[in-house]
Design an enzyme around this catalytic site. Structure first.
Site, PDB file in Angstrom:
ATOM      1  CD  GLU A 139      -4.684   6.543   2.247  1.00  0.00           C
ATOM      2  OE1 GLU A 139      -4.520   5.341   2.528  1.00  0.00           O
ATOM      3  OE2 GLU A 139      -3.752   7.362   2.179  1.00  0.00           O
TER       4      GLU A 139
ATOM      5  CG  HIS B 240       0.302   6.186  -0.606  1.00  0.00           C
ATOM      6  ND1 HIS B 240      -0.742   6.950  -1.062  1.00  0.00           N
ATOM      7  CD2 HIS B 240      -0.148   5.561   0.520  1.00  0.00           C
ATOM      8  CE1 HIS B 240      -1.784   6.803  -0.252  1.00  0.00           C
ATOM      9  NE2 HIS B 240      -1.445   5.962   0.705  1.00  0.00           N
TER      10      HIS B 240
ATOM     11  CG  HIS C 107      -1.675   1.245   1.474  1.00  0.00           C
ATOM     12  ND1 HIS C 107      -2.984   1.413   1.081  1.00  0.00           N
ATOM     13  CD2 HIS C 107      -1.308   2.405   2.093  1.00  0.00           C
ATOM     14  CE1 HIS C 107      -3.388   2.632   1.438  1.00  0.00           C
ATOM     15  NE2 HIS C 107      -2.391   3.242   2.052  1.00  0.00           N
ATOM     16  CD  GLU C 108       1.893   3.467   3.699  1.00  0.00           C
ATOM     17  OE1 GLU C 108       2.105   4.532   3.080  1.00  0.00           O
ATOM     18  OE2 GLU C 108       0.922   3.308   4.455  1.00  0.00           O
TER      19      GLU C 108
END
Length: 304
Positions: free
Chosen positions: A223, A150, A146-147
């Site tokens: 997100e 980003h 997930h990070e």
């Protein structure tokens, strides 16, 4: 945390720039012979300072995050867990087509993580000690994905551009409104007194609060994109499992939740969303969507 730090840094720079300009009397946009304002010059003036503040925040984001969260970078892995963490981030970064980020751990009993940095090849990915203790490796890998998502999506750069535009128009409209009030209410034909400067700064603060809703909307949007990227780098099931683990943690009794939040302030939440979303924050000012909506979006991806 990246959202809170970025906005606070921008607001601080905006405030310092405004005070400095007022003290020095730099009012290049005043048109003495007409309405008192040259709107073209005013807009250019505000754009220069608005975008400059945003770019400075972007360049400072990595060092600010390391300092504020007390991140301990893993330069040489000392344990099997650290070796796995670095190797996993390296593999995910290669899959995402970005440079190897710095990897670190920050002291918090709360499950959390964040990524920041001024470009895709010079980023930082950090996880909390609590997340490593409370989630299994499949879930931690999903959080890391997930990070990394980003970073690969260029979210910090996009945010900096958005924040720069917002800074520009906050400064622009604050000075227009301030001039109008100064003339209509205080009957001053030529703005420049201490009252005008204080009024402009007050209006900037008010407009910045409302303008932050745009930043928060983008934050919620990204997100979902990062969740989708995490699901693509690992699997939708792993991403859902990580969010469900986070949800279970936040649904603990109030006493347990409070003890968790003492380690990391609510304003510095990153990967997850705290119970404060439902308890005290208006949805328009929330940086993250509710976990149940994020899980539902991932289940849609899983079913496709």
């Amino acid at each position: 945390m990246r959202i809170a730090l970025f906005i606070l840094t921008n607001l601080a720079i905006l405030l310092v720039a405004s005070i400095t300009l007022n003290i020095l009397g730099v009012q290049h946009y005043l048109d003495q012979s007409g309405s008192g304002l040259n709107l073209t010059s005013l807009l250019i003036f505000c754009a220069v300072f608005g975008m400059t503040g945003s770019m400075i925040s972007l360049l400072m984001s990595k060092s600010m995050a390391k300092w504020s969260a007390k991140v301990e970078l893993i330069s040489e892995p000392q344990t099997a867990q650290q070796q796995w963490l670095v190797a996993t981030v390296e593999r995910l970064a290669q899959q995402a087509g970005i440079g190897m980020p710095d990897v670190g751990i920050f002291p918090s009993a709360q499950s959390n993580a964040f990524a920041t940095g001024w470009n895709k090849n010079n980023a930082l990915v950090a996880v909390s000690a609590g997340l490593l203790q409370k989630m299994n490796r499949q879930q931690v890998e999903a959080v890391l994905a997930h990070e990394v998502g980003h970073v690969a999506n260029g979210d910090m750069v996009t945010l900096s551009l958005l924040q720069g535009v917002i800074n520009t128009f906050v400064m622009f409209f604050a000075r227009i409104i301030g001039t109008a009030i100064d003339r209509m209410v205080f009957k001053n034909e030529r703005s420049g007194g201490i009252g005008y400067y204080m009024m402009v700064m007050l209006i900037e603060m008010v407009l910045a609060v409302f303008a932050s809703m745009i930043v928060m909307w983008f934050s919620r949007f990204r997100e979902y994109r990062a969740d989708a990227a995490g699901a693509a780098l690992t699997s939708p099931a792993a991403m859902i499992s990580a969010l469900e683990a986070l949800q279970r943690e936040y649904e603990q009794p109030v006493t347990d939740t409070q003890s968790l939040q003492t380690d990391m302030p609510e304003a510095m939440q990153a990967f997850g969303i705290s119970p404060g979303f439902k308890r005290s924050m208006a949805k328009a000012f929330a940086s993250h969507p509710p976990l149940d909506l994020r899980i539902a979006a991932l289940k849609t991806i899983q079913a496709a």
